[in-house]
Design an enzyme around this catalytic site. Structure first.
Site, PDB file in Angstrom:
ATOM      1  N   HIS A   1      35.679  15.367  -4.992  1.00 37.01           N
ATOM      2  CA  HIS A   1      36.109  14.960  -6.331  1.00 37.01           C
ATOM      3  C   HIS A   1      37.136  15.908  -6.944  1.00 37.01           C
ATOM      4  CE1 HIS A   1      31.962  12.830  -6.437  1.00 37.01           C
ATOM      5  NE2 HIS A   1      32.891  12.052  -5.946  1.00 37.01           N
TER       6      HIS A   1
ATOM      7  N   CYS B   1      58.792  21.566 -17.565  1.00 32.44           N
ATOM      8  CA  CYS B   1      59.472  20.330 -17.996  1.00 32.44           C
ATOM      9  C   CYS B   1      58.898  19.739 -19.281  1.00 32.44           C
ATOM     10  CB  CYS B   1      59.429  19.292 -16.872  1.00 32.44           C
ATOM     11  SG  CYS B   1      57.792  18.549 -16.613  1.00 32.44           S
TER      12      CYS B   1
END
Length: 251
Positions: free
Chosen positions: A124, A156
């Site tokens: 997971h 960014c």
């Protein structure tokens, strides 16, 4: 009775050449990380957020309520203070001895690696890994814990998300295939701290064709009748006692 079972487990470990461990939330509860489904665990947050953990940890909730997701995630999912317990430490020691070939875990806390395990397959994902959803720059856990609100990429400016499998997302094919490979080749499969009711992860056990299927869990599982040894006790206590005075490597 319990000591007899631990003695049998000790003999199984000593006579095995290729052990694989498959673990669930019960491995981490002994490090004070709440069990997902217990009323004292993540379900206790329902009164605060009016949503179930399954809802809040879904990809749709993440996309549509990102700020609330991160508030819940930091409060209930992240436990940076948690330390490896006897189960984690014993498994890492068995790997150093060359007997344990892999740890397959449903947990996302990174405690197996912190204990020293190297071959860890995280079905997971892991809270220790995070990445920008746009430029894919990678970030550690501290970037999430130290940020406020929705974490943004410092390169960014786009959304950073945890590298965990949310509800509504599929498990990574590469991790599944590698897990199946290890289980198929194991002569002993030790399953600990899981009730084996969450699929598709629980279905991996069906690939085991070896000699010894060992189940260690405080409660029963649907696979108990198929097991060669069932121990309903603390996973950390059982594993530590099973290897005491048997191997040279210290815990």
């Amino acid at each position: 009775m319990i000591m007899n079972k631990i003695g049998k487990l000790r003999e199984i470990i000593k006579n095995s050449n290729y052990i694989v461990f498959f673990g669930g939330a019960g491995v981490s509860t002994e490090s004070n990380i709440p069990d997902f489904r217990s009323e004292e665990g993540l379900y206790s947050a329902r009164e605060v957020y009016n949503h179930s953990p399954e809802e809040m940890l879904s990809i749709s909730f993440f996309n549509n309520h990102t700020e609330t997701f991160y508030r819940y995630y930091r409060e209930y999912i992240l436990h940076p203070e948690a330390q490896p317990n006897d189960a984690h430490k014993t498994l890492a020691m068995l790997e150093k001895e060359g007997i344990l070939k892999a740890v397959i875990t449903q947990n996302i806390d990174g405690l197996h690696q912190k204990a020293g395990s190297r071959e860890v397959l995280e079905l997971h994902g892991s809270v220790e890994r995070n990445y920008c959803s746009s430029c894919h720059k990678k970030f550690g856990l501290e970037y999430i814990t130290d940020s406020i609100g929705v974490p943004k990429c410092n390169r960014c400016g786009k959304l950073v998300r945890p590298d965990v499998v949310l509800y509504g997302e599929g498990l990574e094919t590469e991790v599944i295939d590698k897990s199946i490979h290890y289980i198929e080749n194991a002569d002993t499969l030790i399953v600990g701290g899981t009730s084996l009711v969450v699929y598709p992860a629980a279905g991996l056990i069906r690939y085991f064709k070896g000699k010894n299927l060992v189940l260690i869990n405080k409660s029963g599982t649907p696979f108990d009748a198929r097991a060669d040894l069932v121990i309903n006790e603390s996973i950390g206590k059982v594993l530590k006692k099973a290897v005491e005075n048997t191997f040279q490597t210290n815990l």
